[in-house]
Design an enzyme around this catalytic site. Structure first.
Site, PDB file in Angstrom:
ATOM      1  N   GLU A  39       0.997  -1.118  -0.055  1.00 13.64           N
ATOM      2  CA  GLU A  39      -0.102  -0.108  -0.101  1.00 13.64           C
ATOM      3  C   GLU A  39       0.873   1.290   0.123  1.00 13.64           C
ATOM      4  OE1 GLU A  39      -2.662  -0.054   3.256  1.00 13.64           O
ATOM      5  OE2 GLU A  39      -3.768   1.693   2.460  1.00 13.64           O
ATOM      6  N   ASN A  52     -12.422  -1.461  -0.813  1.00 18.79           N
ATOM      7  CA  ASN A  52     -11.644  -2.053   0.398  1.00 18.79           C
ATOM      8  C   ASN A  52     -12.369  -1.434   1.571  1.00 18.79           C
ATOM      9  OD1 ASN A  52      -9.180  -3.009   1.931  1.00 18.79           O
ATOM     10  ND2 ASN A  52      -9.374  -0.733   2.408  1.00 18.79           N
ATOM     11  N   GLU A  53     -12.669  -2.465   2.350  1.00 23.55           N
ATOM     12  CA  GLU A  53     -13.581  -1.998   3.760  1.00 23.55           C
ATOM     13  C   GLU A  53     -14.383  -0.999   3.418  1.00 23.55           C
ATOM     14  OE1 GLU A  53     -10.399  -1.632   6.961  1.00 23.55           O
ATOM     15  OE2 GLU A  53      -9.715  -3.547   6.794  1.00 23.55           O
ATOM     16  N   GLN A  58       2.261  -6.011   5.550  1.00 25.83           N
ATOM     17  CA  GLN A  58       2.304  -5.669   4.341  1.00 25.83           C
ATOM     18  C   GLN A  58       3.874  -6.002   3.924  1.00 25.83           C
ATOM     19  OE1 GLN A  58       1.009  -1.928   3.295  1.00 25.83           O
ATOM     20  NE2 GLN A  58      -1.024  -1.861   4.294  1.00 25.83           N
ATOM     21  N   TYR A  97      -6.837  -9.150  11.649  1.00 25.22           N
ATOM     22  CA  TYR A  97      -5.380  -8.871  11.981  1.00 25.22           C
ATOM     23  C   TYR A  97      -5.376  -9.325  13.244  1.00 25.22           C
ATOM     24  CZ  TYR A  97      -4.275  -5.352   8.256  1.00 25.22           C
ATOM     25  OH  TYR A  97      -3.953  -4.836   7.228  1.00 25.22           O
ATOM     26  N   GLU A 139      -6.162  -9.019   3.696  1.00 26.90           N
ATOM     27  CA  GLU A 139      -5.465  -8.592   4.777  1.00 26.90           C
ATOM     28  C   GLU A 139      -5.107  -9.273   6.072  1.00 26.90           C
ATOM     29  OE1 GLU A 139      -5.824  -4.453   5.533  1.00 26.90           O
ATOM     30  OE2 GLU A 139      -6.359  -3.968   3.524  1.00 26.90           O
TER      31      GLU A 139
HETATM   32  O1  AHR Z   1      -2.968  -2.516   6.279  1.00 22.70           O
HETATM   33  C1  AHR Z   1      -3.169  -1.084   6.951  1.00 22.70           C
HETATM   34  C2  AHR Z   1      -4.798  -0.898   6.710  1.00 22.70           C
HETATM   35  O2  AHR Z   1      -5.665  -1.874   7.427  1.00 22.70           O
HETATM   36  C3  AHR Z   1      -5.229  -0.945   5.333  1.00 22.70           C
HETATM   37  O3  AHR Z   1      -5.268   0.305   4.422  1.00 22.70           O
HETATM   38  C4  AHR Z   1      -6.941  -1.040   5.548  1.00 22.70           C
HETATM   39  O4  AHR Z   1      -7.432  -1.731   4.534  1.00 22.70           O
HETATM   40  C5  AHR Z   1      -6.839  -1.730   7.040  1.00 22.70           C
HETATM   41  O5  AHR Z   1      -7.742  -1.505   7.931  1.00 22.70           O
END
Ligand code: AHR
Length: 524
Positions: free
Chosen positions: A49, A196-197, A377, A273, A328
């Site tokens: 990103e 995205n989200e 990432q 995450y 992610e």
């Molecule tokens: O990876 C960091 C961020 O986490 C991304 O931009 C977003 O999609 C997520 O909330």
């Protein structure tokens, strides 16, 4: 503790409790006659990103840099990533994608439009890494592109024109513009992310609102590359849930089941995450067994997240046509002191290597539904493969795990049966072991075993039903401490070392170091 994810396989346990023994002994059996789904190489995908030094400095240094580069893309990073056989790279975001306007990243580098990266630190975005630079990067590392189009602040027309610009071989105005910018041949776009989200940074949309957008983008954002017809077609990935939100999944999948001929998706994204507390407050370095255990306990929740979302998808898509794309995932810790908090800079330790192996194993066990995943990432951001500081570069323990897992790319899953046992730290109980097995295209069998226990080694006695193993060789990754890292000064503190296993009476005897990840090939 018997791992719930092993339910369905018969278990044989051999637990040695003699306190005088140095190592626990675990009986593990692999039955190569019972094969499962293909472990899609795309589960080893990456995410890059426009965030902090993820792109600028991490990948792009510009053609005039003193750092060795090819057309502005740093050569050391390219070489390291080529060795990982990265199957796909998701770009340009993340949250950044829903504010990205592709036209600003075209043309001569010194004429690019400078904008603001409002999501990540409010810094200027030079747009010198744009469409052509990304596609060049993909080509240099030998990967495939996963492009996330702007649904939040863009339009379907903007996204449709981007894809036409990228992919058409017809003499259209956009194709001519692409040629004038240096690339007459159409590009290949492997995967298309539609937003995205969208329930959060992507526009705070309700599922119904997003669905109406999804249908429009799915219909009009076309790939024209003739080389991508039939089996090679671009796969469209819809925004899916964050963690445990099954309501969003219900909405999208129900609409998918009742869809008209005029729209389609091939994947549903999920973001999950490892972040036990929000805002992220766990340190990425300078911790002991307690935080090691808490983080690993938290990461194992991925199993529930995937199982929950898969169950909803099964309801509406029993043929499993739509992939669950965990695009992610990874550990999200407190920013390193002294860094810009908007840059998401963290260290990467042995704990992250173990965390990566546990997640990859979960994806492999769900290979029938999870066809793709992207760790967050790739460089310098969150759980990175690579950390750079100007001209310096270091490969992280997570990088080492991705390299060790290369034999599992596109291999066929083979069930493994074992009693994981339990490692306890205070109120946290973890399975002591995790393992997967697979057969690669050449017929070779591979076994991965993770010893989560930070203190005790484990002796594995592996039995392979129906086959005679002659030897087993491979690599094992461990380090003196749970928070050992590779630094610029000591880049090889956490690197795999060769291991070999004795074979006696057809059984494999392998000693696993505490807190280690081991991959061996079984030679018949
Ligand atoms: O990876 C960091 C961020 O986490 C991304 O931009 C977003 O999609 C997520 O909330």
């Amino acid at each position: 503790m018997l791992r719930t994810l092993l339910i369905g396989f018969g278990l044989t346990a051999l637990a040695f409790t003699d306190p005088g023994m140095a190592a626990e002994k675990v009986h593990l059996s692999v039955d190569p006659s019972k094969t499962g789904a293909k472990i899609d190489r795309n589960i080893f995908g990456q995410f890059a990103e426009h965030l902090g030094h993820g792109i600028y400095e991490g990948i792009w240094v510009g053609p005039d840099s003193t750092i060795p580069n090819t057309r502005g893309i740093r050569s050391d990073v390219v070489a390291a990533l080529r060795a990982l056989k990265v199957p796909n790279v998701r770009w340009p975001g993340g949250c950044f994608a829903d504010e990205y306007h592709w036209r600003k990243g075209l043309g001569p580098l010194d004429k690019r439009v400078v904008t603001i990266n409002s999501n990540w630190g409010g810094v200027t975005e030079p747009n010198t890494f744009g469409t052509h630079e990304f596609m060049d990067f993909i080509d240099q590392i030998g990967s495939e592109s996963y492009i996330s189009v702007n649904v939040g602040s863009g339009t379907p027309q903007e996204a449709a024109e981007w894809l036409e610009y990228l992919t058409t071989n017809q003499p259209t105005a956009l194709a001519k513009e692409r040629a004038a910018n240096g690339h007459p041949a159409p590009y290949k776009v492997g995967y298309l992310g539609i937003g995205n989200e969208s329930w959060a940074c992507g526009g705070n949309m309700t599922a119904d609102y997003y669905l109406s957008q999804l249908k429009i983008y799915s219909r009009f954002v076309r790939n024209y590359n003739p080389a991508q017809e039939g089996k090679r077609q671009m796969l469209k990935i819809a925004v899916g849930p964050g963690d445990a939100n099954t309501e969003w999944t219900e909405n999208i999948m129900k609409a998918y089941r009742n869809r008209e001929w005029s729209w389609d998706i091939n994947g549903l994204s999920m973001h999950s995450y490892t972040v036990p507390k929000w805002p992220p407050s766990y340190a990425s370095v300078g911790f002991g067994a307690a935080e090691y255990s808490r983080i690993l306990h938290s990461t194992l929740q991925m199993e529930n997240q995937v199982a929950k979302q898969s169950a909803v998808m099964d309801k509406y898509d029993p043929a499993k046509k739509v992939a669950l794309v965990v695009d992610e995932w990874g550990a999200w810790y407190a920013p390193l002191p002294g860094t810009n908090p908007g840059f998401l800079v963290q260290q990467n330790s042995l704990r992250d290597a173990i965390l990566a192996s546990l997640n990859l194993n979960i994806f492999a066990r769900h290979a029938d539904r999870v066809h793709m995943a992207n760790i967050a990432q790739m460089v310098n951001v969150l759980q990175a493969m690579i950390i750079t500081d100007k001209e310096k570069m270091v490969l992280t323990p997570t990088y080492q795990v991705f390299k060790m897992y290369l034999p599992f790319q596109d291999a066929t899953f083979v069930p493994v049966t074992f009693d994981a046992g339990t490692y306890t730290n205070d109120d946290i109980a973890l399975p002591r072991l995790d393992a997967i097995a697979a057969r690669d295209a050449s017929g070779k069998l591979w076994l991965e075993i993770t010893n989560l226990d930070p203190e005790q080694p484990t002796e594995i006695e592996a039995e392979l039903a129906g086959i005679q193993v002659k030897s087993a060789t491979g690599d094992s990754l461990t380090a003196p401490k749970v928070d050992s890292v590779n630094s610029f000064e000591a880049p090889n503190a956490v690197v795999p070392k060769p291991v070999s296993a004795k074979v006696q009476d057809g059984k494999l005897a392998l000693k696993l170091e505490p807190k280690s990840v081991t991959v061996v090939a079984l030679d018949q």
